[in-house]
Design a protein around this motif. Structure first.
Motif, PDB file in Angstrom:
ATOM      1  N   ASP A 183      -5.864   2.608 -35.735  1.00  0.00           N
ATOM      2  CA  ASP A 183      -7.392   1.975 -35.851  1.00  0.00           C
ATOM      3  C   ASP A 183      -8.172   1.655 -34.453  1.00  0.00           C
ATOM      4  N   VAL A 184      -7.464   1.044 -33.646  1.00  0.00           N
ATOM      5  CA  VAL A 184      -7.967   0.808 -32.414  1.00  0.00           C
ATOM      6  C   VAL A 184      -8.475   2.145 -31.569  1.00  0.00           C
ATOM      7  N   ALA A 185      -7.393   3.160 -31.677  1.00  0.00           N
ATOM      8  CA  ALA A 185      -7.890   4.461 -31.062  1.00  0.00           C
ATOM      9  C   ALA A 185      -8.823   4.991 -31.758  1.00  0.00           C
ATOM     10  N   LEU A 186      -8.971   4.829 -32.933  1.00  0.00           N
ATOM     11  CA  LEU A 186     -10.489   5.460 -33.585  1.00  0.00           C
ATOM     12  C   LEU A 186     -11.644   4.803 -33.283  1.00  0.00           C
ATOM     13  N   ALA A 187     -11.754   3.635 -33.317  1.00  0.00           N
ATOM     14  CA  ALA A 187     -12.600   2.721 -32.908  1.00  0.00           C
ATOM     15  C   ALA A 187     -13.140   2.846 -31.459  1.00  0.00           C
ATOM     16  N   LEU A 188     -12.174   2.936 -30.793  1.00  0.00           N
ATOM     17  CA  LEU A 188     -12.601   3.169 -29.158  1.00  0.00           C
ATOM     18  C   LEU A 188     -13.329   4.491 -28.998  1.00  0.00           C
ATOM     19  N   ALA A 189     -13.165   5.428 -29.816  1.00  0.00           N
ATOM     20  CA  ALA A 189     -13.715   6.835 -29.896  1.00  0.00           C
ATOM     21  C   ALA A 189     -15.274   6.786 -29.959  1.00  0.00           C
ATOM     22  N   ARG A 190     -15.798   5.605 -30.566  1.00  0.00           N
ATOM     23  CA  ARG A 190     -17.294   5.561 -30.656  1.00  0.00           C
ATOM     24  C   ARG A 190     -17.845   4.499 -29.758  1.00  0.00           C
ATOM     25  N   GLY A 191     -19.228   4.542 -29.972  1.00  0.00           N
ATOM     26  CA  GLY A 191     -20.000   3.761 -29.198  1.00  0.00           C
ATOM     27  C   GLY A 191     -20.459   4.329 -27.829  1.00  0.00           C
ATOM     28  N   ALA A 192     -20.993   3.612 -26.887  1.00  0.00           N
ATOM     29  CA  ALA A 192     -21.644   4.258 -25.730  1.00  0.00           C
ATOM     30  C   ALA A 192     -20.696   4.560 -24.508  1.00  0.00           C
ATOM     31  N   GLU A 193     -21.107   5.505 -23.885  1.00  0.00           N
ATOM     32  CA  GLU A 193     -20.354   5.757 -22.594  1.00  0.00           C
ATOM     33  C   GLU A 193     -20.258   4.599 -21.538  1.00  0.00           C
ATOM     34  N   THR A 194     -19.113   4.402 -20.816  1.00  0.00           N
ATOM     35  CA  THR A 194     -19.115   3.419 -19.852  1.00  0.00           C
ATOM     36  C   THR A 194     -19.130   3.925 -18.335  1.00  0.00           C
ATOM     37  N   VAL A 195     -19.125   5.130 -18.120  1.00  0.00           N
ATOM     38  CA  VAL A 195     -18.942   5.922 -17.031  1.00  0.00           C
ATOM     39  C   VAL A 195     -20.089   5.368 -16.180  1.00  0.00           C
ATOM     40  N   SER A 196     -21.182   5.629 -16.650  1.00  0.00           N
ATOM     41  CA  SER A 196     -22.313   4.968 -15.752  1.00  0.00           C
ATOM     42  C   SER A 196     -22.627   3.652 -15.411  1.00  0.00           C
ATOM     43  N   GLY A 197     -21.950   2.598 -16.221  1.00  0.00           N
ATOM     44  CA  GLY A 197     -22.031   1.343 -16.441  1.00  0.00           C
ATOM     45  C   GLY A 197     -23.382   0.874 -17.050  1.00  0.00           C
ATOM     46  N   ARG A 198     -24.225   1.796 -17.671  1.00  0.00           N
ATOM     47  CA  ARG A 198     -25.491   1.465 -18.249  1.00  0.00           C
ATOM     48  C   ARG A 198     -25.475   1.832 -19.811  1.00  0.00           C
ATOM     49  N   GLY A 199     -24.463   2.578 -20.369  1.00  0.00           N
ATOM     50  CA  GLY A 199     -24.438   2.867 -21.670  1.00  0.00           C
ATOM     51  C   GLY A 199     -25.683   3.954 -21.753  1.00  0.00           C
ATOM     52  N   LEU A 200     -25.886   5.055 -20.943  1.00  0.00           N
ATOM     53  CA  LEU A 200     -26.902   5.855 -21.178  1.00  0.00           C
ATOM     54  C   LEU A 200     -26.967   6.542 -22.311  1.00  0.00           C
ATOM     55  N   HIS A 201     -25.843   6.941 -23.022  1.00  0.00           N
ATOM     56  CA  HIS A 201     -25.639   7.849 -24.299  1.00  0.00           C
ATOM     57  C   HIS A 201     -24.378   7.485 -24.871  1.00  0.00           C
ATOM     58  N   LEU A 202     -24.306   8.433 -25.782  1.00  0.00           N
ATOM     59  CA  LEU A 202     -22.892   8.312 -26.699  1.00  0.00           C
ATOM     60  C   LEU A 202     -21.636   8.438 -26.261  1.00  0.00           C
ATOM     61  N   ARG A 203     -20.728   8.054 -26.534  1.00  0.00           N
ATOM     62  CA  ARG A 203     -19.233   8.469 -25.896  1.00  0.00           C
ATOM     63  C   ARG A 203     -18.924   9.563 -26.555  1.00  0.00           C
ATOM     64  N   GLU A 204     -18.188  10.702 -25.719  1.00  0.00           N
ATOM     65  CA  GLU A 204     -17.760  11.505 -26.594  1.00  0.00           C
ATOM     66  C   GLU A 204     -16.277  11.342 -27.271  1.00  0.00           C
ATOM     67  N   GLY A 205     -15.543  10.596 -26.611  1.00  0.00           N
ATOM     68  CA  GLY A 205     -14.200  10.078 -27.524  1.00  0.00           C
ATOM     69  C   GLY A 205     -13.239   9.441 -26.386  1.00  0.00           C
ATOM     70  N   VAL A 206     -12.144   9.756 -26.593  1.00  0.00           N
ATOM     71  CA  VAL A 206     -11.022   9.179 -25.862  1.00  0.00           C
ATOM     72  C   VAL A 206      -9.847  10.045 -25.754  1.00  0.00           C
ATOM     73  N   GLU A 259       3.908   1.495 -30.067  1.00  0.00           N
ATOM     74  CA  GLU A 259       4.318   2.195 -28.809  1.00  0.00           C
ATOM     75  C   GLU A 259       3.416   1.913 -27.597  1.00  0.00           C
ATOM     76  N   PRO A 260       3.731   1.818 -26.365  1.00  0.00           N
ATOM     77  CA  PRO A 260       2.732   1.446 -25.236  1.00  0.00           C
ATOM     78  C   PRO A 260       1.982   2.616 -25.195  1.00  0.00           C
ATOM     79  N   VAL A 261       0.740   2.465 -24.971  1.00  0.00           N
ATOM     80  CA  VAL A 261      -0.136   3.797 -24.662  1.00  0.00           C
ATOM     81  C   VAL A 261      -1.205   3.563 -23.735  1.00  0.00           C
ATOM     82  N   VAL A 262      -1.693   4.317 -23.022  1.00  0.00           N
ATOM     83  CA  VAL A 262      -2.923   4.205 -22.357  1.00  0.00           C
ATOM     84  C   VAL A 262      -4.273   4.942 -23.171  1.00  0.00           C
ATOM     85  N   ILE A 263      -5.252   4.499 -23.097  1.00  0.00           N
ATOM     86  CA  ILE A 263      -6.476   5.042 -23.611  1.00  0.00           C
ATOM     87  C   ILE A 263      -7.456   4.853 -22.760  1.00  0.00           C
ATOM     88  N   THR A 264      -8.046   6.252 -22.373  1.00  0.00           N
ATOM     89  CA  THR A 264      -9.100   6.430 -21.411  1.00  0.00           C
ATOM     90  C   THR A 264     -10.169   7.242 -22.007  1.00  0.00           C
TER      91      THR A 264
END
Length: 356
Positions: A297-320, A158-163
């Protein structure tokens, strides 16, 4: 924060890889650590989700005295037990003895009231509080359920948007076209149809004026022919929550990113993608991580990693946050087809803050 429901659920039992005396009971995609041998796959038991506040008697019955979160040690929170993430509590309280739990699972019965379980309400810092007034014209934000609890919300492909989901505080602004009135509130106050009186000391009003939200909402109302427009965004920065994204929430203009837009057109409230209706760059919007076919699996994987808001990956990502590309109703959720995934690292971080 999702709505609180304490329900009977059919379990799938997995081995605990690091403990001979423990197992993992799966509900949806959540897993809760349980004592080995108590449950078998196919059994039905009660599931008490995270952010539940338990009465003392139930805590004692479950053998959890002094082991839960919060100042009163009564709040259910995600924890790691022998290396495995445990989200929620699986149990069969004495108060439900004689209850047909299999039937209750089929009927989707809610036992929160019977057991005296309530929803945890985050504290409100002074900078986020203020005098309030009734606001019947306000467009409130909604609760979003967790995709791990309801993994079948979206059909495969199904077409979705993940932010990206940001760790700040939700600001809701409503513009009323007929009067030019601007209403600003928090998520919690908005649910009560209460608006914050304008104040230069209030975090939400500082964000609204600092980022030009009233003018943006008015322009959008004119462009869409809307009688009301709601802008929903995350206010963030140091001093707001423990994850600051390189911004300073104590300054005159804290960080802000729009994550949803509502517009009342011809009497109907429609939910719009901010990346589409704010594409002129009028306001900052939350980062879009994926637009295309839904893959769990894509949605679960995107919830992990570093944040992208700062553009510098300053800390972990809360989720999606996952939403249907064409906004639709979800029979499973009884509302919009929208859900969140919160990262394991975020849930188990040390020294985290959880304000309104």
């Amino acid at each position: 924060m999702s709505t609180l429901r304490v329900t009977a659920e059919r379990l799938t039992i997995h081995d605990h890889p690091n403990a001979d005396a423990l197992e993992l009971a799966q509900v949806g995609l959540y897993r809760a650590v349980v004592a080995k041998g108590v449950y078998r796959t196919g059994d039905v038991a009660l599931y008490i989700p995270e952010q539940s506040v338990l009465p003392d008697a139930l805590i004692a019955e479950l053998g959890l005295t002094g082991r839960l979160a919060g100042p009163a040690a009564n709040r259910v929170k995600a924890v790691r037990l022998r290396g495995e993430l445990s989200q929620g509590i699986v149990c069969r309280p004495a108060a439900l003895e004689g209850t047909d739990l299999a039937r209750a699972a089929t009927d989707d019965a809610d036992f929160a009231g019977l057991l005296g379980i309530t929803k945890w309400v985050p504290p409100v810092p002074v900078s986020m509080s203020g005098d309030v007034e009734a606001a019947p014209d306000l467009l409130p934000w909604i609760d979003i359920e967790n995709l791990k609890r309801y993994p079948d919300v979206f059909a495969p492909g199904e077409p979705v948007v993940i932010t990206e989901k940001l760790h700040g505080t939700a600001c809701a602004l409503t513009y009323v076209a007929a009067t030019g009135q601007v209403l600003v509130t928090s998520k919690g106050l908005g649910a009560q149809r209460l608006a914050l009186k304008e104040s230069p000391h209030n975090l939400y009003w500082r964000a609204a004026h600092g980022h030009g939200l009233p003018a943006a909402a008015a322009a959008l109302a004119g462009r869409l022919g809307a009688t009301r427009v709601g802008l929903f965004g995350e206010v963030y920065g140091s001093g707001v929550q423990d994850l600051g994204y390189g911004a300073d929430g104590r300054r005159d203009v804290p960080g802000y990113a729009a994550f949803d837009v509502a517009a009342e057109i011809d009497g109907d409230v429609r939910w719009l993608d901010p990346a589409d209706v704010l594409s002129d760059g009028t306001l900052p919007v939350v980062p879009r991580l994926h637009a295309g076919p839904f893959d769990l699996d894509v949605a679960l994987a995107l919830a992990r990693g570093a944040e992208t808001v700062s553009g510098r990956g300053l800390h972990l990502r809360e989720g999606v946050v996952v939403r249907a590309a064409a906004d639709r109703h979800s029979p499973l959720l009884g509302g919009r087809a929208i859900a969140k995934v919160v990262s394991d690292a975020y849930l188990t971080r040390k020294g985290g803050t959880e304000f309104e």
